[in-house]
Design an enzyme around this catalytic site. Structure first.
Site, short mmCIF file in Angstrom:
data_model
loop_
_atom_site.label_atom_id
_atom_site.label_comp_id
_atom_site.label_asym_id
_atom_site.label_seq_id
_atom_site.Cartn_x
_atom_site.Cartn_y
_atom_site.Cartn_z
N GLN A 11 0.85 -1.25 0.03
CA GLN A 11 0.03 -0.01 0.09
C GLN A 11 0.85 1.26 -0.02
OE1 GLN A 11 -2.37 -0.54 3.39
NE2 GLN A 11 -3.77 -1.63 2.42
N THR A 27 -11.71 -6.23 4.76
CA THR A 27 -11.25 -4.80 4.86
C THR A 27 -11.64 -4.01 3.78
OG1 THR A 27 -9.03 -3.58 4.31
CG2 THR A 27 -9.03 -5.88 3.51
N ASN A 28 -11.97 -2.73 3.88
CA ASN A 28 -12.24 -1.80 2.91
C ASN A 28 -11.38 -1.40 1.63
OD1 ASN A 28 -15.47 -0.64 3.65
ND2 ASN A 28 -14.25 -0.91 5.58
N THR A 29 -10.27 -0.98 2.37
CA THR A 29 -9.03 -0.65 1.52
C THR A 29 -8.59 -1.62 0.40
OG1 THR A 29 -8.18 0.87 3.14
CG2 THR A 29 -6.65 0.33 1.43
N CYS A 79 -13.89 1.91 7.20
CA CYS A 79 -12.37 0.81 7.49
C CYS A 79 -12.70 0.22 8.64
CB CYS A 79 -11.41 2.00 7.91
SG CYS A 79 -9.98 1.17 8.74
N THR A 80 -12.66 -1.18 8.46
CA THR A 80 -13.04 -2.24 9.47
C THR A 80 -12.79 -1.96 10.95
OG1 THR A 80 -11.43 -3.70 8.58
CG2 THR A 80 -13.47 -3.95 7.57
N GLU A 81 -11.58 -1.02 10.98
CA GLU A 81 -11.16 -0.94 12.28
C GLU A 81 -11.88 0.29 13.02
OE1 GLU A 81 -8.33 -3.66 10.84
OE2 GLU A 81 -8.83 -1.32 9.96
#
Length: 240
Positions: A62, A93-95, A207-209
């Site tokens: 990334q 994960t979104n990204t 964002c999954t976090e």
């Protein structure tokens, strides 16, 4: 379909491609199993095939902008999940949905897109203008926002540059490492309030976090946690 009928049918196996970060992958595992038990009762739990990648390798890709290599890693991992018997796959994960097509082409089972499950949830509830929080990649690049706008006709707002930098930093330097800071929660609240002042009717935790830091109790505007929405869509698939 009645609950009794569901109880007597074999569950489909949910494939999870996780580890990005594992802090949020465990949330997927918990939500999916809790929902299966809630719907079916007794000792029911989900059939899950999970492959968890080394996030350090993905994060390096990334940072370097080497999305093709990141896609190769996820595509190879997705094949392993399919080979283990999964009937569908979720990229947790979104990204990394930036490489969705690369992963989708590597497997023959359905790949449930996190933006699609979220977009459907939003339009079902009448939301048309939404604020988006996520990594800088998710907020600034088109792979996510464009899918929401073109597929679901949503108007997507993002924070200004300084706020985007803060949101991104907290994700990578705190949330992915299991650090939950009250100061960061307050900063996120302020950013969400700014988006609401710009006309956002709801906020996507893209964002999954972020759901580890912000919940519906923290703000006055509706919150759509992509981790929860994605996980529940997997349960729906497993019980079809």
């Amino acid at each position: 379909m009645s609950v009794e009928t569901l109880k007597n049918r074999p569950l489909k196996t949910i494939g999870l491609l996780g580890g990005m970060s594992w802090e949020s992958t465990q949330t997927y595992y918990r939500i999916i199993n809790q929902e299966i038990r809630q719907r079916l009762g007794k000792m029911h739990s989900a059939q899950i095939a999970l492959f968890s990648v080394d996030f350090e390798l993905i994060e390096q890709c990334q940072r370097q902008g080497n999305w093709t290599e990141a896609g190769n890693i996820l595509a190879d991992s997705a094949k392993k999940v399919e080979a283990s018997g999964a009937d569908c796959l979720l990229i947790c994960t979104n990204t990394m949905h930036k490489v969705y097509q690369q992963v989708e082409e590597a497997i023959s089972i359905p790949l449930l897109h996190i933006a699609d499950t979220t977009g459907k949830c939003l339009i079902d509830q009448g939301v048309t203008k939404v604020g988006l929080l996520g990594t800088a990649f998710t907020m600034e690049q088109d792979f996510y926002k464009q899918r929401l706008s073109e597929t679901f006709n949503l108007q997507v707002l993002i924070p200004d540059q300084l706020d985007r930098q803060l949101v991104h930093r907290v994700i990578y330097e705190e949330l992915c490492l299991g650090v939950i800071s009250e100061a960061s929660r307050n900063q996120y609240r302020n950013i969400i309030n700014k988006l609401a002042e710009q006309g956002a009717e709801a906020i996507i935790l893209g964002c999954t976090e972020i759901g580890l830091l912000i919940s519906t109790e923290d703000v006055d505007i509706p919150i759509y946690d992509t981790t929860e929405i994605h996980a529940l869509a997997a349960v729906d698939f497993a019980l079809e």
